[in-house]
Design a protein around this motif. Structure first.
Motif, PDB file in Angstrom:
ATOM      1  N   TYR A 162      -0.989   5.443  -4.182  1.00 16.22           N
ATOM      2  CA  TYR A 162      -2.401   5.788  -4.054  1.00 16.22           C
ATOM      3  C   TYR A 162      -2.869   6.454  -5.338  1.00 16.22           C
ATOM      4  O   TYR A 162      -2.332   7.493  -5.742  1.00 16.22           O
ATOM      5  CB  TYR A 162      -2.605   6.728  -2.865  1.00 16.22           C
ATOM      6  N   LYS A 163      -3.837   5.845  -6.002  1.00 14.24           N
ATOM      7  CA  LYS A 163      -4.358   6.372  -7.253  1.00 14.24           C
ATOM      8  C   LYS A 163      -5.797   5.895  -7.401  1.00 14.24           C
ATOM      9  O   LYS A 163      -6.127   4.783  -6.977  1.00 14.24           O
ATOM     10  CB  LYS A 163      -3.484   5.879  -8.418  1.00 14.24           C
TER      11      LYS A 163
ATOM     12  N   ARG B 105      -7.677   4.500  -4.297  1.00 15.21           N
ATOM     13  CA  ARG B 105      -7.373   3.184  -3.715  1.00 15.21           C
ATOM     14  C   ARG B 105      -5.857   3.029  -3.565  1.00 15.21           C
ATOM     15  O   ARG B 105      -5.088   3.694  -4.215  1.00 15.21           O
ATOM     16  CB  ARG B 105      -7.969   2.055  -4.555  1.00 15.21           C
ATOM     17  N   TRP B 106      -5.490   2.103  -2.684  1.00 12.91           N
ATOM     18  CA  TRP B 106      -4.077   1.837  -2.408  1.00 12.91           C
ATOM     19  C   TRP B 106      -3.565   0.696  -3.273  1.00 12.91           C
ATOM     20  O   TRP B 106      -4.293  -0.253  -3.560  1.00 12.91           O
ATOM     21  CB  TRP B 106      -3.884   1.457  -0.936  1.00 12.91           C
ATOM     22  N   TYR B 107      -2.291   0.804  -3.642  1.00 10.50           N
ATOM     23  CA  TYR B 107      -1.632  -0.224  -4.452  1.00 10.50           C
ATOM     24  C   TYR B 107      -0.311  -0.629  -3.839  1.00 10.50           C
ATOM     25  O   TYR B 107       0.412   0.200  -3.288  1.00 10.50           O
ATOM     26  CB  TYR B 107      -1.374   0.286  -5.879  1.00 10.50           C
TER      27      TYR B 107
ATOM     28  N   LYS C  55       0.822  -1.216   0.000  1.00  9.61           N
ATOM     29  CA  LYS C  55       0.000   0.000   0.000  1.00  9.61           C
ATOM     30  C   LYS C  55       0.858   1.270   0.000  1.00  9.61           C
ATOM     31  O   LYS C  55       0.644   2.185   0.793  1.00  9.61           O
ATOM     32  CB  LYS C  55      -0.970  -0.022   1.180  1.00  9.61           C
ATOM     33  N   CYS C  56       1.785   1.324  -0.930  1.00  8.57           N
ATOM     34  CA  CYS C  56       2.695   2.466  -0.997  1.00  8.57           C
ATOM     35  C   CYS C  56       2.319   3.463  -2.092  1.00  8.57           C
ATOM     36  O   CYS C  56       2.869   4.553  -2.149  1.00  8.57           O
ATOM     37  CB  CYS C  56       4.131   1.986  -1.193  1.00  8.57           C
TER      38      CYS C  56
END
Length: 195
Positions: free
Chosen positions: A159-160, A163-165, A156-157
């Motif tokens: 954010y787009k 939502r977190w990726y 979760k590094c």
């Protein structure tokens, strides 16, 4: 590989920037493949091409004068001790996927990078956290198919799209790691020497 024999792989030029931006646009605006939130300007993209080509290869795949995709290597980390490692990047026109262009571009880059003295090719890849409409595992699968292996994951590094990726690193050794290693040959110098 389904690569059409009329496909030419050639070094990119700053003049290619408008077409490369067309290819890159959906990756920025409609996917989480790129963590850029806004499309670079043509001038910024030209500057990026020039900066990369000062040291590393940058290729386009072209058919009948139309660019269908591009790939390049760039600095892995901007410290001299990392000179023998690069980060790989590739973007294909959505209609050109599945034709062998990605493999052809990466194989060209890997051969030249190894000849320049690079030993490690790395890929930084966005990774979905569960089902996701903006991101699949296609890039991870592409790299696995070409011999890259997973070496790290950051959770979760990015954010787009609200939502977190995660982000993963994949790695492929493209040359031997000798104890005594000279610096890499910058790509423009290597190209002149190989003519």
């Amino acid at each position: 590989m389904n690569l059409n024999h009329s496909i030419e792989l050639r070094p990119a030029t700053p003049a290619d920037a408008p077409r490369l931006l067309e290819i890159y646009r959906p990756y920025v605006e409609k996917t989480a493949i790129s963590f850029e939130l806004a499309l670079p300007t043509p001038a910024d993209f030209c500057d990026r091409i020039r900066a990369i080509m000062d040291r590393y290869p940058y290729y386009v795949a072209e058919e009948a004068g139309e660019i269908l995709g591009y790939a390049y290597a760039s600095a892995f980390i901007h410290r001299e001790a990392y000179d023998h490692s690069v980060e790989m990047s590739i973007y294909l026109d959505q209609a050109a996927c599945g034709q062998g262009l990605g493999r052809a571009l990466y194989e060209r880059l890997e051969r030249e990078l190894a000849a320049m003295g690079v030993t490690n090719a790395n890929a930084c890849i966005a990774y979905p956290v569960g089902e996701d409409p903006y991101l699949t595992l296609n890039s991870v699968d592409f790299h696995k198919h070409l011999g890259y292996r997973m070496v790290g994951r950051f959770h979760k590094c990015g954010y787009k799209f609200g939502r977190w990726y995660d982000m993963v690193w994949m790695e492929k050794m493209i040359a031997d790691h000798r104890q005594e290693k000279e610096g890499i040959i910058p790509w423009p110098q290597w190209m002149r020497a190989s003519d």
